[in-house]
Write an enzyme that holds these catalytic residues in place. Structure first.
Site, PDB file in Angstrom:
ATOM      1  N   ASP A  51      -7.222  -0.100 -18.457  1.00 43.93           N
ATOM      2  CA  ASP A  51      -6.564  -1.410 -18.396  1.00 43.93           C
ATOM      3  C   ASP A  51      -7.362  -2.150 -17.342  1.00 43.93           C
ATOM      4  O   ASP A  51      -7.232  -1.863 -16.150  1.00 43.93           O
ATOM      5  CB  ASP A  51      -5.095  -1.262 -17.976  1.00 43.93           C
ATOM      6  CG  ASP A  51      -4.382  -2.606 -18.004  1.00 43.93           C
ATOM      7  OD1 ASP A  51      -4.911  -3.556 -17.397  1.00 43.93           O
ATOM      8  OD2 ASP A  51      -3.326  -2.710 -18.629  1.00 43.93           O
ATOM      9  N   HIS A  52      -8.216  -3.061 -17.776  1.00 44.33           N
ATOM     10  CA  HIS A  52      -9.205  -3.560 -16.814  1.00 44.33           C
ATOM     11  C   HIS A  52      -8.569  -4.345 -15.669  1.00 44.33           C
ATOM     12  O   HIS A  52      -9.192  -4.535 -14.627  1.00 44.33           O
ATOM     13  CB  HIS A  52     -10.331  -4.337 -17.507  1.00 44.33           C
ATOM     14  CG  HIS A  52      -9.985  -5.737 -17.882  1.00 44.33           C
ATOM     15  ND1 HIS A  52      -9.282  -6.070 -19.000  1.00 44.33           N
ATOM     16  CD2 HIS A  52     -10.246  -6.917 -17.262  1.00 44.33           C
ATOM     17  CE1 HIS A  52      -9.135  -7.383 -19.068  1.00 44.33           C
ATOM     18  NE2 HIS A  52      -9.708  -7.913 -18.026  1.00 44.33           N
ATOM     19  N   HIS A  77      -1.699  -5.560 -19.311  1.00 41.84           N
ATOM     20  CA  HIS A  77      -2.089  -6.048 -17.988  1.00 41.84           C
ATOM     21  C   HIS A  77      -0.904  -6.524 -17.150  1.00 41.84           C
ATOM     22  O   HIS A  77      -0.789  -6.204 -15.985  1.00 41.84           O
ATOM     23  CB  HIS A  77      -3.084  -7.212 -18.116  1.00 41.84           C
ATOM     24  CG  HIS A  77      -4.238  -6.931 -19.028  1.00 41.84           C
ATOM     25  ND1 HIS A  77      -4.869  -5.713 -19.069  1.00 41.84           N
ATOM     26  CD2 HIS A  77      -4.885  -7.711 -19.930  1.00 41.84           C
ATOM     27  CE1 HIS A  77      -5.865  -5.759 -19.953  1.00 41.84           C
ATOM     28  NE2 HIS A  77      -5.888  -6.965 -20.493  1.00 41.84           N
TER      29      HIS A  77
END
Ligand code: BG6
Length: 497
Positions: free
Chosen positions: A183-184, A246
């Site tokens: 999950d950047h 996010h």
């Protein structure tokens, strides 16, 4: 921490993410001397490329490394490119695995990567399970001669059920400890700083609860539309694309209890508890009152005509996919009971910004009534991006007679730390996975807990009786009625104002 010799095998290597994010991140690690001595990348995908063409595409002629090619001499760049190899996998990702296994073991021996293999799945999610199975059939999940890890990109599932299926599928071939779900947002410094702000200071945490916090607001705005991803986005929408992953990760970091230590499992245990404590909205009335969805419609931005969502390429003309989602919800636990959380995300807003605003309660007894301003709450604004930093707003006395109160700001900007190299999200996350640190990766149960909260909203939006789809002109802060969620108890803070 030590980074052992290893090979990174990227599936989907001819795709956009590899050129745009992964290879530049690996180049940064190379530049920072963070790669192990023996390290190679094997790109795998359906295109017919070969080592040399692959190196040209993602390094020597890549638009995403243009700056670096100017900054460093050609030998240095070539030395990096020489670490890259390519194997084409035929048309269906389902054959040629024997050939792939052979290539991996040849490279492993030749370059001394110690049997440690990281498989990065930058492919459509429908391929995760087949790839995992094929790797397993070739014994490439077996850790007896080195470690084997698998990184998967979002979207992780489409609903709670499909996320569970995906987890079960992956768990058939890999142990949870081998799986890294990216999950950047967790790779962003400011997101990690939420943990530090809360748990490395004694001044915020005592106030971090229902006694002092009035409400919490999170805005994620993008100025772009769906760009070239209409086909993907139309099946996904803002809630699946941003909120489930996010934004709920950010919520978890705000809501969680202090972990026992900074250990990956301790942090993830507390995040899981936080996600499980989100109050699931099950009845139509609650869903009607607490959720808003909308789509951008065509308008003019700076004199330029901008397409509406339904006119975008790859999008159904009658699409009911949302590009704006706003949700009000509560957290059902001791710390947060009755504190509303307002979270919104959208494409085609006036600017690109992500921020968290903690709104503190007003003082219980007002003694400086005449200025009015002390009636407004104190705010802690955590700017995730851009202008990363933290801002505290509080009242100060206006010099002169009487007690007039004015708002003052105390701020910190990451850009003031000019000496420090701030790692890009993918750079940090890749290095962590290469070192086996899963702290910033989502665990199976966390992902499922997030879906359990989101599922009823999606179901309601798809099948509910009275659900509305609003429109907003591209380039404004969403539909006009978005403030209704606050029921007179505030309004959205629009960051550029
Ligand atoms: C991705 C979404 O996960 O995040 C995109 O799929 C979105 O739709 C992107 O644009 C936003 O990331 P960032 O880091 O630019 O805020």
């Amino acid at each position: 921490k030590k980074t052992e010799n290893q090979m990174l095998v990227i599936f989907g290597a001819s795709g956009d993410l590899t050129a745009r994010k992964l290879i530049p991140a690996i180049f940064n690690l190379y530049k920072g001397n963070d790669l192990p001595e023996n390290f190679v990348v094997l790109g795998v995908s359906r295109s017919d490329l070969g080592d040399l063409k692959f190196r040209s595409k993602v390094v020597l002629e890549s638009p995403y490394l243009e700056k670096e090619r100017k900054e460093f001499d050609a030998d240095y760049i070539q030395k990096f490119a020489d670490k890259l190899f390519y194997e084409d996998l035929g048309s269906d990702y389902d054959t040629s695995y024997e050939r792939l296994e052979k290539r991996i073991s040849d490279l492993d021996q030749k370059y001394g990567t110690a049997g440690n293999h990281m498989f990065y799945l930058s492919t459509p999610p429908s391929l995760y399970e087949p790839i995992a199975k094929n790797l397993s059939d070739q014994g490439l999940n077996d850790e007896s001669t080195g470690w084997r890890r698998i990184i998967v990109e979002k979207p992780f599932g489409y609903s709670l059920e499909s996320a569970k299926e995906l987890n079960n599928g992956l768990h058939t071939y890999f142990k949870e400890g081998q799986i890294f779900r990216i999950d950047h947002y967790l790779g962003k410094e400011t997101v990690q700083n939420l943990l530090v702000t809360r748990f490395a200071n004694s001044i915020f945490e005592p106030l971090w609860n229902r006694n002092y916090i009035h409400h919490v607001e999170i805005t994620n705005a993008e100025s772009v539309g769906v760009e070239k991803r209409g086909g993907y986005y139309d099946k996904s929408g803002a809630l699946r694309d941003m909120f489930q992953s996010h934004l709920l990760q950010i919520v978890a970091l705000i809501v969680m209890e202090p972990p026992l230590s900074a250990d990956a499992e301790e942090i993830r245990n507390e995040k899981l508890k936080a996600l499980k404590s989100l109050k699931v909205m099950n009845d139509e009335k609650t869903l009607y009152e607490n959720t808003i969805r909308a789509q951008y419609v065509s308008s003019k931005i700076d004199g330029q005509e901008v397409q509406g969502y339904r006119e975008e390429e790859g999008v159904d003309k009658n699409s009911t996919t949302e590009t704006f989602a706003a949700v009000k919800f509560f957290v059902d636990n001791w710390r947060w009971a009755d504190v509303p959380f307002y979270v919104r995300t959208a494409k085609r807003m006036p600017t690109k910004v992500t921020e968290v605003v903690i709104h503190f309660k007003t003082p219980h007894h007002q003694i400086f009534k005449e200025s009015g301003i002390s009636n407004k709450d104190n705010k802690l604004i955590i700017r995730i991006q851009p202008d990363e930093g933290i801002l505290l707003k509080f009242g100060v006395k206006v010099p002169g007679q009487g007690f007039e109160v004015e708002r003052a700001n105390m701020d910190f900007y990451y850009s003031s730390l000019t000496e420090t190299h701030v790692m890009e999200a993918y750079e940090r996350l890749l290095l962590d996975a290469m070192q086996g640190d899963a702290t910033l990766y989502a665990r199976a149960d966390e992902v499922e807990a997030a879906w359990a909260f989101v599922d009823p909203i999606l179901n309601y939006w798809e099948n509910g009786e009275e659900v509305k789809m609003y429109g907003y002109a591209a380039g404004v802060w969403g539909p006009e009625n978005a403030n209704e969620l606050f029921e007179g108890e505030g309004e959205w803070r629009n960051p550029s104002e």
